[in-house]
Design a protein around this motif. Structure first.
Motif, short mmCIF file in Angstrom:
data_model
loop_
_atom_site.label_atom_id
_atom_site.label_comp_id
_atom_site.label_asym_id
_atom_site.label_seq_id
_atom_site.Cartn_x
_atom_site.Cartn_y
_atom_site.Cartn_z
N ALA A 105 -11.86 -46.64 38.64
CA ALA A 105 -11.32 -45.38 39.12
C ALA A 105 -10.27 -45.62 40.19
CB ALA A 105 -12.42 -44.39 39.60
N VAL A 106 -9.23 -45.42 40.24
CA VAL A 106 -8.14 -45.98 41.11
C VAL A 106 -7.93 -44.69 41.99
CG1 VAL A 106 -5.80 -46.66 41.55
CG2 VAL A 106 -6.99 -47.20 39.21
N MET A 107 -8.21 -44.96 43.29
CA MET A 107 -7.90 -44.04 44.28
C MET A 107 -6.70 -44.25 45.20
SD MET A 107 -10.78 -42.38 43.69
CE MET A 107 -11.33 -41.33 44.99
N LYS A 108 -6.24 -43.04 45.72
CA LYS A 108 -5.00 -43.43 46.78
C LYS A 108 -5.36 -42.03 47.83
CE LYS A 108 -0.20 -42.74 47.38
NZ LYS A 108 1.12 -42.76 46.62
N ASN A 109 -5.36 -42.51 49.05
CA ASN A 109 -5.90 -41.59 50.08
C ASN A 109 -6.91 -40.80 49.66
OD1 ASN A 109 -3.70 -42.40 51.60
ND2 ASN A 109 -2.13 -40.82 50.42
N SER A 110 -8.07 -41.55 49.30
CA SER A 110 -9.17 -40.95 48.90
C SER A 110 -9.18 -39.95 47.76
CB SER A 110 -9.88 -40.22 50.14
OG SER A 110 -10.28 -41.23 50.93
N ARG A 111 -8.34 -39.86 46.94
CA ARG A 111 -8.03 -39.02 45.93
C ARG A 111 -7.89 -39.75 44.56
NH1 ARG A 111 -4.71 -33.70 47.14
NH2 ARG A 111 -6.73 -32.67 46.87
N LEU A 112 -8.50 -39.30 43.63
CA LEU A 112 -8.57 -40.00 42.40
C LEU A 112 -6.96 -39.79 41.79
CD1 LEU A 112 -9.87 -41.44 39.69
CD2 LEU A 112 -10.13 -38.94 38.97
N VAL A 113 -6.27 -40.82 41.41
CA VAL A 113 -5.11 -41.04 40.73
C VAL A 113 -5.05 -41.25 39.31
CG1 VAL A 113 -3.82 -41.23 42.73
CG2 VAL A 113 -4.40 -43.42 41.57
N GLY A 114 -6.09 -42.22 38.76
CA GLY A 114 -6.29 -42.54 37.39
C GLY A 114 -7.41 -43.70 37.20
N TYR A 115 -7.56 -43.93 35.86
CA TYR A 115 -8.41 -44.91 35.70
C TYR A 115 -7.51 -46.17 35.09
CZ TYR A 115 -11.84 -41.42 36.26
OH TYR A 115 -12.82 -40.55 36.95
N PHE A 116 -8.20 -47.45 35.29
CA PHE A 116 -7.73 -48.52 34.98
C PHE A 116 -8.79 -49.29 33.78
CE2 PHE A 116 -7.18 -53.16 36.06
CZ PHE A 116 -5.82 -53.38 35.38
N VAL A 117 -8.62 -49.36 32.49
CA VAL A 117 -9.60 -49.68 31.66
C VAL A 117 -9.07 -50.95 31.07
CG1 VAL A 117 -10.58 -48.54 29.44
CG2 VAL A 117 -9.68 -46.88 31.28
N PRO A 118 -10.13 -51.97 31.03
CA PRO A 118 -9.97 -53.33 30.67
C PRO A 118 -9.83 -53.11 29.31
CG PRO A 118 -11.63 -53.20 32.29
CD PRO A 118 -11.41 -51.75 32.13
N ALA A 119 -9.36 -54.06 28.39
CA ALA A 119 -9.18 -53.84 27.03
C ALA A 119 -10.48 -54.02 26.61
CB ALA A 119 -8.31 -55.00 26.65
N GLU A 120 -11.38 -54.89 27.04
CA GLU A 120 -12.70 -55.01 26.51
C GLU A 120 -13.85 -53.78 26.52
OE1 GLU A 120 -14.51 -57.38 30.37
OE2 GLU A 120 -12.78 -58.02 29.15
N ALA A 121 -13.17 -52.78 27.14
CA ALA A 121 -14.00 -51.39 27.30
C ALA A 121 -13.56 -50.58 26.28
CB ALA A 121 -13.71 -50.88 28.84
N VAL A 122 -12.46 -50.79 25.51
CA VAL A 122 -11.86 -50.04 24.30
C VAL A 122 -12.30 -50.57 23.22
CG1 VAL A 122 -9.97 -49.03 23.61
CG2 VAL A 122 -10.03 -49.54 26.06
N ALA A 123 -12.70 -49.52 22.28
CA ALA A 123 -13.16 -50.08 21.18
C ALA A 123 -11.93 -50.57 20.17
CB ALA A 123 -13.95 -49.10 20.26
N GLU A 124 -12.19 -51.37 19.47
CA GLU A 124 -11.33 -51.97 18.46
C GLU A 124 -11.08 -51.03 17.40
OE1 GLU A 124 -9.28 -55.00 18.72
OE2 GLU A 124 -10.11 -55.15 20.53
N PRO A 125 -9.79 -50.90 16.89
CA PRO A 125 -9.76 -50.06 15.46
C PRO A 125 -10.77 -50.57 14.44
CG PRO A 125 -7.57 -50.60 16.31
CD PRO A 125 -8.61 -51.52 17.06
#
Length: 83
Positions: A31-51
């Motif tokens: 979870a990427v935070m800015k000023n204690s607020r969620l701005v988005g998610y950074f998802v590593p390639a290994e966390a995503v299933a392959e087709p």
């Protein structure tokens, strides 16, 4: 209050060095935070299933899952019936 979908957190400042964030997360989404607020998610390639790794459940598997969760789901369904 926003509910985070991961236990890994990084600030925008830490995202200046994304490899360090990836190394610390050990393959989990961050979870990427800015000023204690969620701005988005950074998802590593290994966390995503392959087709091709996902498949569609059969009707029988779906019905079996519903049957297993009936005790959990029924109070919610009863509540929603009147809404």
């Amino acid at each position: 209050m926003t509910r985070l979908l991961t236990t890994e957190i990084a600030t925008m400042t830490e995202m200046r060095e994304p490899q360090k964030v990836l190394d610390r997360a050990k393959g989990r989404p961050v979870a990427v935070m800015k000023n204690s607020r969620l701005v988005g998610y950074f998802v590593p390639a290994e966390a995503v299933a392959e087709p091709g790794e996902h498949r569609v459940a059969t009707v029988e598997e779906g019905m079996a899952s519903l049957a297993r969760r009936r005790k959990i789901n029924q109070p919610v369904l009863d509540y929603l019936r009147d809404k």
